[in-house]
Design an enzyme around this catalytic site. Structure first.
Site, short mmCIF file in Angstrom:
data_model
loop_
_atom_site.label_atom_id
_atom_site.label_comp_id
_atom_site.label_asym_id
_atom_site.label_seq_id
_atom_site.Cartn_x
_atom_site.Cartn_y
_atom_site.Cartn_z
N GLY A 1 2.78 7.31 -12.13
CA GLY A 1 2.02 8.48 -12.60
C GLY A 1 2.15 8.62 -14.11
N GLN B 1 2.55 13.11 -1.66
CA GLN B 1 1.71 11.99 -2.13
C GLN B 1 2.55 10.86 -2.74
OE1 GLN B 1 -1.65 12.64 -1.48
NE2 GLN B 1 -0.75 14.54 -0.71
N SER C 1 -0.44 0.03 -3.21
CA SER C 1 -0.86 -1.35 -3.46
C SER C 1 -0.22 -2.36 -2.52
CB SER C 1 -0.58 -1.76 -4.92
OG SER C 1 -0.55 -3.14 -5.07
N SER D 1 -2.35 6.15 5.48
CA SER D 1 -3.24 5.13 4.90
C SER D 1 -4.08 4.41 5.94
CB SER D 1 -2.38 4.11 4.14
OG SER D 1 -3.15 2.98 3.81
N TYR E 1 3.39 -2.85 2.74
CA TYR E 1 2.88 -1.49 2.45
C TYR E 1 2.38 -0.82 3.74
CZ TYR E 1 -0.33 2.15 0.77
OH TYR E 1 -0.99 3.34 0.58
N VAL F 1 -9.58 5.74 -1.88
CA VAL F 1 -9.94 6.94 -2.64
C VAL F 1 -10.24 6.54 -4.10
CG1 VAL F 1 -9.21 9.27 -3.26
CG2 VAL F 1 -8.30 8.18 -1.18
N ASP G 1 -5.41 -8.37 2.76
CA ASP G 1 -6.61 -7.53 2.74
C ASP G 1 -7.34 -7.60 4.09
OD1 ASP G 1 -6.53 -6.37 0.29
OD2 ASP G 1 -7.92 -7.77 -0.68
N1 LIG Z 1 -5.63 5.78 -3.74
C1 LIG Z 1 -5.92 5.37 -2.51
O1 LIG Z 1 -7.00 4.82 -2.27
C2 LIG Z 1 -4.95 5.55 -1.38
C3 LIG Z 1 -5.29 5.04 -0.11
C4 LIG Z 1 -4.40 5.22 0.93
C5 LIG Z 1 -3.22 5.92 0.73
N2 LIG Z 1 -2.91 6.38 -0.52
C6 LIG Z 1 -1.64 7.10 -0.70
O2 LIG Z 1 -1.90 8.28 -1.43
C7 LIG Z 1 -0.76 8.62 -2.22
C8 LIG Z 1 -1.17 8.83 -3.66
O3 LIG Z 1 -1.76 7.64 -4.15
P1 LIG Z 1 -2.41 7.53 -5.59
O4 LIG Z 1 -3.58 6.64 -5.47
O5 LIG Z 1 -2.57 8.87 -6.19
O6 LIG Z 1 -1.28 6.69 -6.37
P2 LIG Z 1 -0.55 6.97 -7.75
O7 LIG Z 1 0.28 5.74 -8.01
O8 LIG Z 1 -1.52 7.36 -8.80
O9 LIG Z 1 0.40 8.20 -7.42
C9 LIG Z 1 1.66 8.09 -6.82
C10 LIG Z 1 2.60 9.01 -7.55
O10 LIG Z 1 3.89 8.95 -6.92
C11 LIG Z 1 4.87 8.89 -7.93
N3 LIG Z 1 6.07 8.23 -7.42
C12 LIG Z 1 6.21 6.93 -7.08
N4 LIG Z 1 7.46 6.68 -6.69
C13 LIG Z 1 8.13 7.87 -6.76
C14 LIG Z 1 9.47 8.25 -6.50
N5 LIG Z 1 10.38 7.35 -6.09
N6 LIG Z 1 9.82 9.54 -6.69
C15 LIG Z 1 8.90 10.44 -7.14
N7 LIG Z 1 7.63 10.14 -7.41
C16 LIG Z 1 7.25 8.85 -7.23
C17 LIG Z 1 4.22 8.09 -9.04
O11 LIG Z 1 4.86 8.23 -10.30
C18 LIG Z 1 2.80 8.63 -9.02
O12 LIG Z 1 2.67 9.74 -9.85
C19 LIG Z 1 0.24 7.48 -1.99
O13 LIG Z 1 1.11 7.90 -0.97
C20 LIG Z 1 -0.62 6.35 -1.52
O14 LIG Z 1 0.10 5.43 -0.73
C21 LIG Z 1 -3.76 6.21 -1.58
#
Ligand SMILES: NC(=O)c1ccc[n+]([C@@H]2O[C@H](COP(=O)([O-])OP(=O)(O)OC[C@H]3O[C@@H](n4cnc5c(N)ncnc54)[C@H](O)[C@@H]3O)[C@@H](O)[C@H]2O)c1
Length: 327
Positions: free
Chosen positions: A42, A82, A87, A126, A150, A180, A288
């Site tokens: 983040g 979240q 990945s 997911s 993952y 997303v 994938d």
């Molecule tokens: N973006 C997508 O398409 C998608 C699809 C399926 C699931 N998800 C899930 O949605 C969630 C959010 O995804 P995103 O796309 O916003 O990803 P992102 O990487 O932008 O956000 C993840 C956040 O979690 C924080 N983080 C990671 N490890 C951490 C830790 N140990 N302690 C505290 N914070 C931590 C990161 O710093 C980041 O801010 C995740 O759980 C991801 O697996 C996302």
């Protein structure tokens, strides 16, 4: 007149793409928002619009640390969890760290939420949980075998959440996000998602590289539909709607080739040269799945979900955001 109560919401991963959009939204609704993030993926710039908001507080901490989790849940009504390492390729490269964050961190958060007796724990699940199942559209009850570390972690999350609901009475809802996209999604780094990466490449007149022949398809889901699902999951009073998981998607699929076509069309309104950029093709990526399409009937029926943005409508918004903010 019914007075809406101000809620206290913990958003873990609130400095990330989805988390920061959730922070923004719930602050705009008048709620108090606590963000727990360690900035692994983040960014501080994702918080800049609300970092000084009186209803916002940031806890810099790690979900792998149980004390940080306990601190973050103090006085919280709802958790929108979240934080995770996203990945598929990252998890193939480093399955141990992915497991530590996504499984141990998740479990720490469940324990903290249970001990604090929060009202509900909503978490990012997911579409990767569908694994090698070939059936389309994906319905929540039919999953296959995971295809990556993952995907295993995200499935374990669901299993733990179910057990915490059954044995400790913690209300949980899992949202299986499908690809997303939208404002604030990180275009940089080795593990960037395809839409922001392609947008940046096209804006710089570079050729986007598609893994495979471009005929793999996805249910690309705009961030505002995801926000709607989180809010519905938080607020539902329907007892049948809790302690379960939902596909969180638009319910349509587009190939990667279609996607690039739309991106070029929408971006060429800003710079006509983008219409002439061609695509490069590479080999398919390990882990994938070929096709992904969600049934959103369960969310419609039990939560009243009504997604407002098709992929195309979302892409127009997203492309405009990238053009004005990151070009
Ligand atoms: N973006 C997508 O398409 C998608 C699809 C399926 C699931 N998800 C899930 O949605 C969630 C959010 O995804 P995103 O796309 O916003 O990803 P992102 O990487 O932008 O956000 C993840 C956040 O979690 C924080 N983080 C990671 N490890 C951490 C830790 N140990 N302690 C505290 N914070 C931590 C990161 O710093 C980041 O801010 C995740 O759980 C991801 O697996 C996302």
């Amino acid at each position: 007149m019914k007075v809406e109560m101000q809620k206290v919401i913990l958003i873990t991963g609130g400095a990330g793409f989805i988390g920061s959009n959730l922070c923004d939204y719930f602050l705009s609704k008048g709620d108090k928002v606590v963000c727990l993030d360690n900035f692994a993926t983040g960014h501080r710039h994702n918080l800049k619009d609300f970092i000084n908001h009186p209803n916002f507080s940031l806890i810099e901490g790690d979900i792998r640390n149980a004390t940080d989790c306990a601190t973050a849940v103090k006085g919280v009504d709802y958790v929108l969890h979240q934080a995770a390492l996203g990945s598929v390729p990252r998890s193939l490269k480093d399955p141990v760290t992915t497991n530590d964050v996504n499984v141990t961190g998740f479990l720490n958060m469940l324990v903290a939420a249970r001990d604090e007796k929060v009202k509900r724990f909503i978490y990012a699940a997911s579409s990767s949980t569908y694994g090698d199942s070939e059936s389309l559209p994906k319905v929540e009850e039919v999953i296959g075998k995971p295809l990556s570390p993952y995907a295993i972690t995200k499935y374990i999350n669901e299993l733990y959440a179910e057990i915490f609901s059954k044995t400790y009475g913690l209300e949980t809802i899992g949202l299986r996000y499908f690809n997303v996209f939208g404002r604030k999604q990180d275009p940089n780094g080795a593990y960037a998602a395809v839409i922001p990466k392609f947008v940046m490449q096209l804006m710089h007149l570079e050729r986007p590289k598609i893994n495979g022949d471009g005929n793999y398809s996805r249910d690309f889901t705009y961030i505002d539909n995801v926000i709607q699902m989180n809010e519905l999951a938080m607020l539902t009073q329907n007892p049948e709607a809790i302690n379960t998981v939902y596909n969180t998607a638009y319910g349509d699929r587009n190939t990667l080739n279609n996607l690039v076509g739309y991106l070029k069309e929408y971006l060429s309104e800003y710079d006509p040269r983008i219409a002439t950029v061609s695509v490069e093709y590479g080999s398919n990526r390990a882990g994938d799945i070929p096709h992904s399409l969600a049934s959103i009937d369960k969310a419609k029926n039990l939560l009243g979900y009504n997604p407002k943005y098709s992929m195309q409508e979302g892409l127009k918004e997203a492309v405009g955001w990238y053009w004005h903010n990151l070009r």
